[in-house]
Scaffold this active site. Sequence first.
Site, PDB file in Angstrom:
ATOM      1  N   ASP A 179       4.952  19.757  49.130  1.00  0.00           N
ATOM      2  CA  ASP A 179       6.047  19.046  49.790  1.00  0.00           C
ATOM      3  C   ASP A 179       7.337  19.809  49.512  1.00  0.00           C
ATOM      4  O   ASP A 179       7.738  19.980  48.356  1.00  0.00           O
ATOM      5  CB  ASP A 179       6.149  17.614  49.264  1.00  0.00           C
ATOM      6  CG  ASP A 179       7.255  16.833  49.946  1.00  0.00           C
ATOM      7  OD1 ASP A 179       7.143  16.588  51.151  1.00  0.00           O
ATOM      8  OD2 ASP A 179       8.236  16.479  49.257  1.00  0.00           O
ATOM      9  N   GLU A 263       3.654  20.527  55.386  1.00  0.00           N
ATOM     10  CA  GLU A 263       4.093  19.718  56.519  1.00  0.00           C
ATOM     11  C   GLU A 263       4.811  20.599  57.526  1.00  0.00           C
ATOM     12  O   GLU A 263       5.583  21.492  57.149  1.00  0.00           O
ATOM     13  CB  GLU A 263       5.032  18.606  56.040  1.00  0.00           C
ATOM     14  CG  GLU A 263       5.441  17.636  57.122  1.00  0.00           C
ATOM     15  CD  GLU A 263       6.327  16.535  56.595  1.00  0.00           C
ATOM     16  OE1 GLU A 263       6.656  15.611  57.371  1.00  0.00           O
ATOM     17  OE2 GLU A 263       6.709  16.598  55.409  1.00  0.00           O
ATOM     18  N   ASP A 345       7.975  12.607  45.940  1.00  0.00           N
ATOM     19  CA  ASP A 345       7.561  13.948  46.351  1.00  0.00           C
ATOM     20  C   ASP A 345       6.117  14.240  45.947  1.00  0.00           C
ATOM     21  O   ASP A 345       5.365  14.853  46.719  1.00  0.00           O
ATOM     22  CB  ASP A 345       8.500  14.994  45.742  1.00  0.00           C
ATOM     23  CG  ASP A 345       9.934  14.816  46.223  1.00  0.00           C
ATOM     24  OD1 ASP A 345      10.105  14.362  47.363  1.00  0.00           O
ATOM     25  OD2 ASP A 345      10.868  15.141  45.471  1.00  0.00           O
TER      26      ASP A 345
END
Length: 402
Positions: A179, A263, A345
């Site tokens: 992340d 992502e 996170d």
Amino acid sequence: MLRVFKVRLYPDTQQQQSLAQAFGSCRWLWNYCLNLMNQTYKETGKGLSGYEVKKIIPQLKKEYEWLALTYSQCLQQVCLNLGVAFNNFFEKRAKYPRFKSKHGKQSIQYPQNVKIADNSVGLPKIGDVTAIIHRPIEGKVKTVTISKNCSNQYFAAILFDDGKEKPELNTEGKAIGIDLGLTHFAVTSDGSKFDNPKILNKHEKNLKLKQRQLSKKQKGSNNRVKARKKVARVHRKITNCREDFLHKLSRRIVNENQVIVLENLNVKGMMRNHKLAKSIHQVGWGMFCTMLKYKAEMEGKIYLEVDRFFPSSKTCHVCLNQVGSLPLDVRFWTCDNCQTRHDRDVNASINLRDEGLRILTSGTGDKACRPDVTRSRGGRKKSTTALSVGQEAYTVPQGQCR
């Protein structure tokens, strides 16, 4: 397998003049052909290809004799590159080709006849240029691109074929979810947190001073040229520090893991937030993802991006319960269903890893294996359809791909 090594060049005074002549000739030819293509389209409604404009080079050499001082294949490559630029524009991979300026980065391309020695690079019509070959180049040299940055530093990007087959991808090994953020540059699913170096902040005072000195110089003067080079050197220092950090971190992650899941961030859209634009610009998320991708492919490892609308932060990785809203200032939250306290996170990175493994193992990238995950308000186009009656949710066995 094609590989590229970038080496530093140290041309002497005469070679610098020859390279400057080559840069100028190729730049002028690019602008001339681009203008010709634009005019032809306005007059006839039809465009010209790169191969068609390449045929006018002999005629231009008769009209402009100084074009003959540049290696002929460099000029031909300019026309071909212009054709590729138009193809990229029509296929919506790039913007419309623009005219080149003598200010800023300069480059030329040699498609062949370049000789690589231990400490030199032999260029046609220029000679052997001193170079620092920091790693062996084993294979057939395809293309060599010579470039000069704003700090008057010369480089050669050597594209060659090492003769090896590209390794096959496999999922046997450790999987990790990453992340990306601003406070911590990267947070992994195993709990590791890598701080944001904030390189621009460290050099910002020096950069402001150099820019202030540049603004006071008279335009067109030699002192302004000197001040501009000082500003360029500070920018180059910032770029080198950022690339060094990103290369080391990406190499470490690729060496330690087999499956890497991130992502798919909309960096361009996030830059519209003027409060965060400067911080997002200096962190280098896009460059980091690019480094991870090509390094993983060279090692036979898997790089995967999960859709940006996947609710990774708002979903509890233990019970898959999803909260309605989770503002950015909330860094820790407790799940109402299982009472698990989450680091925002770390929880997001674990969900990204699990989603990536689900996509790899299920073989259906458009069907969800998590019935409790619903479509977010922003809209999510993949991996969120509800399970049909009688269909079982897929679960990753413990120890698999981890």
